[in-house]
Scaffold this motif. Structure first.
Motif, PDB file in Angstrom:
ATOM      1  N   TYR A   1      -6.078  12.662  -3.303  1.00  0.00           N
ATOM      2  CA  TYR A   1      -5.138  11.839  -2.425  1.00  0.00           C
ATOM      3  C   TYR A   1      -5.409  10.450  -3.031  1.00  0.00           C
ATOM      4  O   TYR A   1      -6.243   9.642  -2.750  1.00  0.00           O
ATOM      5  N   LYS A   2      -4.415   9.761  -3.953  1.00  0.00           N
ATOM      6  CA  LYS A   2      -4.428   8.543  -4.425  1.00  0.00           C
ATOM      7  C   LYS A   2      -3.684   7.501  -3.584  1.00  0.00           C
ATOM      8  O   LYS A   2      -2.538   7.602  -3.006  1.00  0.00           O
ATOM      9  N   THR A   3      -4.260   6.194  -3.591  1.00  0.00           N
ATOM     10  CA  THR A   3      -3.688   5.140  -2.867  1.00  0.00           C
ATOM     11  C   THR A   3      -3.628   4.111  -3.492  1.00  0.00           C
ATOM     12  O   THR A   3      -4.691   3.489  -3.996  1.00  0.00           O
ATOM     13  N   SER A   4      -2.470   3.413  -4.098  1.00  0.00           N
ATOM     14  CA  SER A   4      -2.172   2.215  -5.011  1.00  0.00           C
ATOM     15  C   SER A   4      -2.221   1.130  -4.034  1.00  0.00           C
ATOM     16  O   SER A   4      -1.433   0.993  -3.063  1.00  0.00           O
ATOM     17  N   LYS A   5      -2.761  -0.061  -4.573  1.00  0.00           N
ATOM     18  CA  LYS A   5      -2.413  -1.220  -3.586  1.00  0.00           C
ATOM     19  C   LYS A   5      -2.050  -2.480  -4.703  1.00  0.00           C
ATOM     20  O   LYS A   5      -2.345  -2.538  -5.784  1.00  0.00           O
ATOM     21  N   ALA A   6      -1.333  -3.268  -4.052  1.00  0.00           N
ATOM     22  CA  ALA A   6      -1.133  -4.746  -4.962  1.00  0.00           C
ATOM     23  C   ALA A   6      -0.704  -5.859  -3.801  1.00  0.00           C
ATOM     24  O   ALA A   6      -0.643  -5.553  -2.680  1.00  0.00           O
ATOM     25  N   ASN A   7      -0.934  -7.117  -4.574  1.00  0.00           N
ATOM     26  CA  ASN A   7      -0.802  -8.292  -3.707  1.00  0.00           C
ATOM     27  C   ASN A   7       0.176  -9.067  -4.532  1.00  0.00           C
ATOM     28  O   ASN A   7       0.113  -9.151  -5.827  1.00  0.00           O
ATOM     29  N   ILE A   8       1.122  -9.841  -3.834  1.00  0.00           N
ATOM     30  CA  ILE A   8       1.965 -10.739  -4.333  1.00  0.00           C
ATOM     31  C   ILE A   8       1.880 -11.947  -3.410  1.00  0.00           C
ATOM     32  O   ILE A   8       1.957 -11.947  -2.132  1.00  0.00           O
ATOM     33  N   SER A   9       1.874 -13.222  -3.991  1.00  0.00           N
ATOM     34  CA  SER A   9       1.737 -14.395  -3.255  1.00  0.00           C
ATOM     35  C   SER A   9       2.764 -15.314  -3.420  1.00  0.00           C
ATOM     36  O   SER A   9       2.949 -15.607  -4.782  1.00  0.00           O
ATOM     37  N   PHE A  10       3.322 -16.155  -2.702  1.00  0.00           N
ATOM     38  CA  PHE A  10       4.277 -17.386  -2.857  1.00  0.00           C
ATOM     39  C   PHE A  10       3.748 -18.552  -2.244  1.00  0.00           C
ATOM     40  O   PHE A  10       3.038 -18.420  -1.034  1.00  0.00           O
TER      41      PHE A  10
ATOM     42  N   ILE B   1      12.127  -1.073   2.081  1.00  0.00           N
ATOM     43  CA  ILE B   1      11.413  -0.652   0.923  1.00  0.00           C
ATOM     44  C   ILE B   1      10.804   0.719   1.376  1.00  0.00           C
ATOM     45  O   ILE B   1       9.625   0.741   1.907  1.00  0.00           O
ATOM     46  N   PRO B   2      11.479   1.889   1.125  1.00  0.00           N
ATOM     47  CA  PRO B   2      10.749   3.229   1.535  1.00  0.00           C
ATOM     48  C   PRO B   2       9.565   3.507   0.872  1.00  0.00           C
ATOM     49  O   PRO B   2       9.156   3.306  -0.292  1.00  0.00           O
ATOM     50  N   GLY B   3       8.556   4.197   1.593  1.00  0.00           N
ATOM     51  CA  GLY B   3       7.340   4.390   0.965  1.00  0.00           C
ATOM     52  C   GLY B   3       6.354   3.488   0.975  1.00  0.00           C
ATOM     53  O   GLY B   3       5.270   3.748   0.061  1.00  0.00           O
ATOM     54  N   VAL B   4       6.451   2.466   1.272  1.00  0.00           N
ATOM     55  CA  VAL B   4       5.343   1.211   1.028  1.00  0.00           C
ATOM     56  C   VAL B   4       5.099   0.595   2.501  1.00  0.00           C
ATOM     57  O   VAL B   4       5.770   0.440   3.167  1.00  0.00           O
ATOM     58  N   GLU B   5       3.960   0.464   2.537  1.00  0.00           N
ATOM     59  CA  GLU B   5       3.350  -0.232   3.823  1.00  0.00           C
ATOM     60  C   GLU B   5       2.953  -1.821   3.476  1.00  0.00           C
ATOM     61  O   GLU B   5       2.554  -1.926   2.447  1.00  0.00           O
ATOM     62  N   LEU B   6       3.588  -2.429   4.142  1.00  0.00           N
ATOM     63  CA  LEU B   6       3.560  -3.985   3.929  1.00  0.00           C
ATOM     64  C   LEU B   6       2.702  -4.613   4.826  1.00  0.00           C
ATOM     65  O   LEU B   6       2.882  -4.291   6.364  1.00  0.00           O
ATOM     66  N   LYS B   7       1.991  -5.606   4.335  1.00  0.00           N
ATOM     67  CA  LYS B   7       1.031  -6.412   5.434  1.00  0.00           C
ATOM     68  C   LYS B   7       1.327  -7.759   4.838  1.00  0.00           C
ATOM     69  O   LYS B   7       1.155  -8.204   3.751  1.00  0.00           O
ATOM     70  N   ILE B   8       1.815  -8.512   5.944  1.00  0.00           N
ATOM     71  CA  ILE B   8       2.352 -10.249   5.493  1.00  0.00           C
ATOM     72  C   ILE B   8       1.209 -11.111   6.191  1.00  0.00           C
ATOM     73  O   ILE B   8       0.887 -11.203   7.559  1.00  0.00           O
ATOM     74  N   THR B   9       0.612 -11.853   5.336  1.00  0.00           N
ATOM     75  CA  THR B   9      -0.034 -12.977   5.940  1.00  0.00           C
ATOM     76  C   THR B   9       0.161 -14.212   5.501  1.00  0.00           C
ATOM     77  O   THR B   9       1.017 -14.463   4.282  1.00  0.00           O
ATOM     78  N   THR B  10       0.050 -15.491   6.207  1.00  0.00           N
ATOM     79  CA  THR B  10       0.394 -16.623   5.774  1.00  0.00           C
ATOM     80  C   THR B  10      -0.907 -17.561   6.032  1.00  0.00           C
ATOM     81  O   THR B  10      -1.625 -17.586   6.835  1.00  0.00           O
TER      82      THR B  10
ATOM     83  N   HIS C   1       2.713   4.465  -7.178  1.00  0.00           N
ATOM     84  CA  HIS C   1       2.741   3.311  -7.773  1.00  0.00           C
ATOM     85  C   HIS C   1       4.163   2.719  -8.106  1.00  0.00           C
ATOM     86  O   HIS C   1       4.364   1.433  -8.169  1.00  0.00           O
ATOM     87  N   ALA C   2       5.072   3.608  -8.494  1.00  0.00           N
ATOM     88  CA  ALA C   2       6.503   3.250  -8.604  1.00  0.00           C
ATOM     89  C   ALA C   2       7.121   2.731  -7.274  1.00  0.00           C
ATOM     90  O   ALA C   2       7.959   1.766  -7.529  1.00  0.00           O
ATOM     91  N   HIS C   3       6.867   3.048  -6.173  1.00  0.00           N
ATOM     92  CA  HIS C   3       7.192   2.384  -5.209  1.00  0.00           C
ATOM     93  C   HIS C   3       6.914   0.978  -4.984  1.00  0.00           C
ATOM     94  O   HIS C   3       7.693   0.219  -4.475  1.00  0.00           O
ATOM     95  N   ILE C   4       5.527   0.841  -5.197  1.00  0.00           N
ATOM     96  CA  ILE C   4       5.249  -0.443  -5.062  1.00  0.00           C
ATOM     97  C   ILE C   4       5.845  -1.358  -6.375  1.00  0.00           C
ATOM     98  O   ILE C   4       6.101  -2.681  -5.932  1.00  0.00           O
ATOM     99  N   SER C   5       5.873  -0.923  -7.513  1.00  0.00           N
ATOM    100  CA  SER C   5       6.572  -1.768  -8.614  1.00  0.00           C
ATOM    101  C   SER C   5       8.077  -1.996  -8.104  1.00  0.00           C
ATOM    102  O   SER C   5       8.625  -3.098  -8.207  1.00  0.00           O
ATOM    103  N   HIS C   6       8.826  -1.155  -7.428  1.00  0.00           N
ATOM    104  CA  HIS C   6      10.096  -1.050  -6.952  1.00  0.00           C
ATOM    105  C   HIS C   6      10.059  -2.311  -5.853  1.00  0.00           C
ATOM    106  O   HIS C   6      11.076  -3.143  -5.888  1.00  0.00           O
ATOM    107  N   GLY C   7       9.239  -2.315  -4.696  1.00  0.00           N
ATOM    108  CA  GLY C   7       9.274  -3.097  -3.884  1.00  0.00           C
ATOM    109  C   GLY C   7       8.985  -4.539  -4.436  1.00  0.00           C
ATOM    110  O   GLY C   7       9.385  -5.441  -3.781  1.00  0.00           O
TER     111      GLY C   7
ATOM    112  N   LYS D   1       0.909  -0.913  -0.116  1.00  0.00           N
ATOM    113  CA  LYS D   1      -0.195  -0.080   0.040  1.00  0.00           C
ATOM    114  C   LYS D   1       0.943   1.274  -0.007  1.00  0.00           C
ATOM    115  O   LYS D   1       1.897   1.406   0.902  1.00  0.00           O
ATOM    116  N   SER D   2       0.622   2.052  -1.041  1.00  0.00           N
ATOM    117  CA  SER D   2       1.581   3.356  -1.175  1.00  0.00           C
ATOM    118  C   SER D   2       0.763   4.466  -1.878  1.00  0.00           C
ATOM    119  O   SER D   2      -0.124   4.012  -2.691  1.00  0.00           O
ATOM    120  N   ASN D   3       1.358   5.564  -1.790  1.00  0.00           N
ATOM    121  CA  ASN D   3       0.976   6.827  -2.429  1.00  0.00           C
ATOM    122  C   ASN D   3       1.456   6.770  -3.865  1.00  0.00           C
ATOM    123  O   ASN D   3       1.035   7.485  -4.646  1.00  0.00           O
TER     124      ASN D   3
END
Length: 114
Positions: free
Chosen positions: A68-77, A97-106, A14-20, A10-12
């Motif tokens: 105020y825009k908020t971008s979101k993405a998910n990745i799963s392994f 990963i600066p500028g990105v909020e991470l939430k990890i679930t298993t 989208h480039a930060h999310i792609s980098h992360g 979750k970030s403001n």
């Protein structure tokens, strides 16, 4: 038992999310050759509009609007055992990963044979 790790970004910006996502995929490829990336999903952007009066005393109809825009993405392994999952989470805590909020679930599941 198989283990599934879901990382929500979750970030403001989208480039930060792609980098992360690229950082985490590179880390995953370095640590685990046999495991696979299940999915990489970009979620819809959320927009919040804020309206502010320009001058509270004279012209009440003169207003400014901000978006105020908020971008979101998910990745799963998917991991075959808990040991490789723990190793990946330990390595994940080491990167920044600066500028990105991470939430990890298993999640843990077992295939049933019929």
């Amino acid at each position: 038992m198989n283990h599934k790790l879901i990382i929500s970004f979750k970030s403001n910006n989208h480039a930060h999310i792609s980098h992360g996502q690229n950082k985490i995929q590179n880390l995953f490829n370095e640590l685990n050759n046999s495991n696979k990336v299940n999915s990489l999903v970009s979620l819809p952007n959320q927009k919040t509009y804020i309206t502010v009066l320009r001058s509270p005393h004279i012209d009440k109809k003169s207003r400014e609007q901000f978006v105020y825009k908020t971008s979101k993405a998910n990745i799963s392994f998917i991991f075959p055992d808990a040991k490789s999952l723990d190793l990946f989470i330990f390595a994940l805590n080491q990167i920044e990963i600066p500028g990105v909020e991470l939430k990890i679930t298993t999640k843990e599941w077992k295939y049933l044979s019929v």
